[in-house]
Write an enzyme that holds these catalytic residues in place. Structure first.
Site, PDB file in Angstrom:
ATOM      1  N   ILE A 111       2.663 -17.474  -3.916  1.00 32.27           N
ATOM      2  CA  ILE A 111       2.048 -16.672  -4.969  1.00 32.27           C
ATOM      3  C   ILE A 111       3.113 -15.995  -5.829  1.00 32.27           C
ATOM      4  O   ILE A 111       3.091 -16.073  -7.059  1.00 32.27           O
ATOM      5  CB  ILE A 111       1.106 -15.608  -4.341  1.00 32.27           C
ATOM      6  CG1 ILE A 111      -0.063 -16.299  -3.605  1.00 32.27           C
ATOM      7  CG2 ILE A 111       0.613 -14.618  -5.369  1.00 32.27           C
ATOM      8  CD1 ILE A 111      -0.934 -17.158  -4.466  1.00 32.27           C
TER       9      ILE A 111
ATOM     10  N   LYS B  38     -12.277 -10.623  -3.692  1.00 37.60           N
ATOM     11  CA  LYS B  38     -11.411 -11.691  -3.187  1.00 37.60           C
ATOM     12  C   LYS B  38     -11.889 -12.160  -1.806  1.00 37.60           C
ATOM     13  O   LYS B  38     -12.015 -13.359  -1.543  1.00 37.60           O
ATOM     14  CB  LYS B  38      -9.971 -11.193  -3.126  1.00 37.60           C
ATOM     15  CG  LYS B  38      -9.032 -12.023  -2.282  1.00 37.60           C
ATOM     16  CD  LYS B  38      -8.740 -13.382  -2.874  1.00 37.60           C
ATOM     17  CE  LYS B  38      -8.166 -14.325  -1.852  1.00 37.60           C
ATOM     18  NZ  LYS B  38      -7.994 -15.679  -2.322  1.00 37.60           N
TER      19      LYS B  38
ATOM     20  N   CYS C 138      -6.765 -19.038   4.270  1.00 37.87           N
ATOM     21  CA  CYS C 138      -7.674 -18.194   3.467  1.00 37.87           C
ATOM     22  C   CYS C 138      -9.072 -18.143   4.088  1.00 37.87           C
ATOM     23  O   CYS C 138      -9.498 -17.114   4.581  1.00 37.87           O
ATOM     24  CB  CYS C 138      -7.742 -18.714   2.040  1.00 37.87           C
ATOM     25  SG  CYS C 138      -6.246 -18.355   1.106  1.00 37.87           S
TER      26      CYS C 138
ATOM     27  N   ASP D  11      13.187 -10.848  -2.286  1.00 36.53           N
ATOM     28  CA  ASP D  11      12.615 -11.381  -1.051  1.00 36.53           C
ATOM     29  C   ASP D  11      13.552 -11.047   0.092  1.00 36.53           C
ATOM     30  O   ASP D  11      14.777 -11.007  -0.091  1.00 36.53           O
ATOM     31  CB  ASP D  11      12.453 -12.904  -1.165  1.00 36.53           C
ATOM     32  CG  ASP D  11      11.442 -13.451  -0.181  1.00 36.53           C
ATOM     33  OD1 ASP D  11      10.347 -13.857  -0.612  1.00 36.53           O
ATOM     34  OD2 ASP D  11      11.739 -13.452   1.042  1.00 36.53           O
TER      35      ASP D  11
HETATM   36  N1  LIG Z   1      -0.831 -19.240  -0.823  1.00 41.89           N
HETATM   37  C1  LIG Z   1      -2.036 -19.193  -1.338  1.00 41.89           C
HETATM   38  O1  LIG Z   1      -2.621 -20.211  -1.686  1.00 41.89           O
HETATM   39  C2  LIG Z   1      -2.739 -17.878  -1.521  1.00 41.89           C
HETATM   40  C3  LIG Z   1      -3.912 -17.841  -2.288  1.00 41.89           C
HETATM   41  C4  LIG Z   1      -4.530 -16.632  -2.501  1.00 41.89           C
HETATM   42  C5  LIG Z   1      -3.993 -15.483  -1.936  1.00 41.89           C
HETATM   43  N2  LIG Z   1      -2.860 -15.535  -1.174  1.00 41.89           N
HETATM   44  C6  LIG Z   1      -2.330 -14.290  -0.621  1.00 41.89           C
HETATM   45  O2  LIG Z   1      -1.122 -13.954  -1.289  1.00 41.89           O
HETATM   46  C7  LIG Z   1      -0.261 -13.258  -0.388  1.00 41.89           C
HETATM   47  C8  LIG Z   1       1.079 -13.960  -0.351  1.00 41.89           C
HETATM   48  O3  LIG Z   1       0.863 -15.257   0.163  1.00 41.89           O
HETATM   49  P1  LIG Z   1       1.917 -16.433   0.033  1.00 41.89           P
HETATM   50  O4  LIG Z   1       1.176 -17.679   0.372  1.00 41.89           O
HETATM   51  O5  LIG Z   1       2.634 -16.327  -1.254  1.00 41.89           O
HETATM   52  O6  LIG Z   1       2.927 -16.059   1.220  1.00 41.89           O
HETATM   53  P2  LIG Z   1       4.291 -16.796   1.571  1.00 41.89           P
HETATM   54  O7  LIG Z   1       4.441 -16.674   3.039  1.00 41.89           O
HETATM   55  O8  LIG Z   1       4.381 -18.107   0.908  1.00 41.89           O
HETATM   56  O9  LIG Z   1       5.413 -15.869   0.863  1.00 41.89           O
HETATM   57  C9  LIG Z   1       5.598 -14.548   1.136  1.00 41.89           C
HETATM   58  C10 LIG Z   1       7.056 -14.175   0.871  1.00 41.89           C
HETATM   59  O10 LIG Z   1       7.192 -12.763   1.072  1.00 41.89           O
HETATM   60  C11 LIG Z   1       8.462 -12.522   1.665  1.00 41.89           C
HETATM   61  N3  LIG Z   1       8.440 -11.188   2.261  1.00 41.89           N
HETATM   62  C12 LIG Z   1       7.847 -10.764   3.403  1.00 41.89           C
HETATM   63  N4  LIG Z   1       8.011  -9.441   3.553  1.00 41.89           N
HETATM   64  C13 LIG Z   1       8.728  -9.005   2.491  1.00 41.89           C
HETATM   65  C14 LIG Z   1       9.209  -7.739   2.075  1.00 41.89           C
HETATM   66  N5  LIG Z   1       8.963  -6.633   2.787  1.00 41.89           N
HETATM   67  N6  LIG Z   1       9.906  -7.671   0.936  1.00 41.89           N
HETATM   68  C15 LIG Z   1      10.165  -8.782   0.198  1.00 41.89           C
HETATM   69  N7  LIG Z   1       9.734 -10.011   0.533  1.00 41.89           N
HETATM   70  C16 LIG Z   1       9.013 -10.124   1.663  1.00 41.89           C
HETATM   71  C17 LIG Z   1       8.645 -13.674   2.614  1.00 41.89           C
HETATM   72  O11 LIG Z   1       9.996 -13.862   2.960  1.00 41.89           O
HETATM   73  C18 LIG Z   1       8.064 -14.834   1.807  1.00 41.89           C
HETATM   74  O12 LIG Z   1       9.047 -15.500   1.061  1.00 41.89           O
HETATM   75  C19 LIG Z   1      -0.983 -13.213   0.954  1.00 41.89           C
HETATM   76  O13 LIG Z   1      -1.689 -12.016   1.063  1.00 41.89           O
HETATM   77  C20 LIG Z   1      -1.949 -14.363   0.844  1.00 41.89           C
HETATM   78  O14 LIG Z   1      -3.075 -14.194   1.672  1.00 41.89           O
HETATM   79  C21 LIG Z   1      -2.214 -16.705  -0.979  1.00 41.89           C
END
Ligand SMILES: NC(=O)c1ccc[n+]([C@@H]2O[C@H](COP(=O)([O-])OP(=O)(O)OC[C@H]3O[C@@H](n4cnc5c(N)ncnc54)[C@H](O)[C@@H]3O)[C@@H](O)[C@H]2O)c1
Length: 426
Positions: free
Chosen positions: A17, A208, A262, A36
């Site tokens: 995201i 959501k 999800c 990150d």
């Molecule tokens: N991937 C999807 O399709 C999707 C769709 C809708 C909603 N979401 C939501 O979006 C959010 C993020 O999901 P994602 O799929 O991008 O996750 P992801 O695991 O792909 O990425 C998250 C990133 O955050 C970093 N991170 C963790 N803690 C951190 C911190 N304290 N400071 C800085 N960086 C940090 C991690 O290293 C990682 O690179 C979640 O809540 C997820 O449920 C995801």
């Protein structure tokens, strides 16, 4: 106040995201910093590279990094906007793990200043913005709501189409007050071509969660129909086709369960905050129970427990490589723990290294079905449309297929001498 286009944005968490969001803001001309905790992400980003798979993303990242509009940082610094897009996984007890969100919010406090905007994009239980984010930001001593503006803006993108959907889909902005909602709406208006709706933060959080819950509950209804039809000797797939001719009915498709990070997760974030209400939890349990239902069917087919079973498909949905919360992975684990069946597994997308039982996977489907007593069609990957069933018929010990998706052409398989067990009918 700085005009929206001139704002410096920091995206915290550069995953599926955060990284596309950062790249799109940068592409819109804004100065974007990506933060990150994973050094690999930052190192790759600063070379214009990515470590995740998403069509079109690497080219876009490369372009904006080269233009100097997007840069990876390992330490937060002052900015105008902070967007939190860190993971919100589920704990063993089915509650949301908000530790990443808490840590991300805490990391902003030392660099927070008057006029800043903070957006929580991570999918979160209702009231998280108010009850988790606001108290943490309040530690800065700033007046949150008057000097710092905060909103929840959930993501609803589909992996594989993230860039397109981020731009084109409608977006909800839930502000902690009207000023916050309006400022964050102005911010996303920079690239969003869909409509942007403003509301309060807990309504946005619930929207959501309810989008995915709606789908999960409907699939549970279809799965219950499938199990009931099996008990009554009715074909659930016929029932669904015929009932859906009603202009206001849309029964979903049954299957071996619901997975992914999800649909299989978000409904629990509502359940953990509910005082009354049963349906959402029951739907989750109904879908989670489908692998057990399949296990029971296999025990019925092979009461002495001696059989070689080939499973085609391991991912949580077709044509992707994602095995997170996959019901088929759960089925494999159940079979390993509760039966003596010999298992062989195939998936054209899944990676052996990402699966603890990867040693059971073979590259060739025809090696997988060799000497099998039963083949389970578990995921309807496009590749499985082109199976050479004449060849399969010669290789299997017993020509028996368990189709859990109503995907295969039963008539032509019967012509080849196969016996078919269909989920939702047999
Ligand atoms: N991937 C999807 O399709 C999707 C769709 C809708 C909603 N979401 C939501 O979006 C959010 C993020 O999901 P994602 O799929 O991008 O996750 P992801 O695991 O792909 O990425 C998250 C990133 O955050 C970093 N991170 C963790 N803690 C951190 C911190 N304290 N400071 C800085 N960086 C940090 C991690 O290293 C990682 O690179 C979640 O809540 C997820 O449920 C995801």
């Amino acid at each position: 106040m700085t005009s929206t286009k001139d704002m410096k944005i920091t995206i915290i968490g550069l995953g599926y995201i955060g990284l596309p969001t950062a790249a799109i803001f940068a592409k819109s001309g804004m100065t974007v910093l990506g933060y990150d905790i994973n050094e690999k992400v930052i190192n790759a980003l600063n070379q214009g590279k990515i470590i995740i798979e998403e069509p079109g993303l690497e080219d876009l990242v490369n372009e904006v990094v080269e233009e100097g509009k997007l840069k990876g940082i390992s330490k937060l610094e002052e900015a105008d906007v902070f967007i939190i897009s860190v993971p919100t996984p589920i704990n063993k007890d089915k509650t949301a793990n908000m530790d990443y969100v808490r840590k991300a919010a805490e990391s902003i406090v030392p660099v927070l200043r008057k006029g800043n905007i903070v957006v929580l994009e991570s999918t979160s239980p209702p009231e998280s913005t108010e009850k988790i984010i606001l108290p943490i930001l309040g530690k800065s001593g700033l007046d949150i709501g008057e000097e710092v503006f905060v909103a929840h803006s959930p993501e609803r993108v589909l992996p594989g189409k993230i860039i397109q959907e981020l731009i084109e889909s409608d977006r909800i902005i839930g502000g902690i007050n009207e000023k916050s909602a309006q400022l964050v709406k102005d911010l996303y208006s920079v690239f969003v071509k869909g409509e942007i709706f403003t509301t309060d933060s807990k309504t946005a959080e619930m929207c959501k969660l309810m989008e995915n819950t709606y789908r999960d509950v409907n699939i549970a209804l279809a799965n219950e129909l499938a199990v009931t039809c099996e008990e009554m000797g009715i074909n659930a797939w016929d029932v669904i086709t015929l009932a859906n001719r009603h202009p206001r009915v849309n029964i979903h498709q049954p299957g071996p369960g619901v997975g992914g990070h999800c649909l299989a997760v978000d409904p629990w974030f509502i359940v953990e905050r509910q005082i009354k209400g049963n349906i959402i939890k029951l739907a989750r349990e109904t879908n989670d129970n489908m692998p057990n239902h399949i296990l029971d069917k296999l025990k019925e087919i092979f009461p002495d427990g001696n059989a070689k079973i080939s499973i085609l498909g391991l991912t949580y949905k077709p044509n992707i490589d994602d095995m997170r919360e996959s019901p088929i992975v759960n089925l494999v684990k159940l079979l390993k723990e509760n039966t003596r069946f010999t298992l062989s597994l195939h998936d054209p997308h899944a990676c052996k290294e990402n699966f603890e039982l990867g040693n059971l996977m073979l590259d060739s489907l025809y090696d997988v079905v060799k000497d099998a007593d039963l083949m389970i069609l578990a995921v309807n990957h496009n590749e499985y449309k082109n199976i050479d069933f004449k060849k399969v018929a010669k290789l299997m010990k017993d020509k028996h297929i368990y189709d859990t998706r109503n995907f295969l052409d039963e008539a032509s398989l019967k012509d080849l001498g196969f016996k078919i067990t269909l989920l939702g009918r047999d």
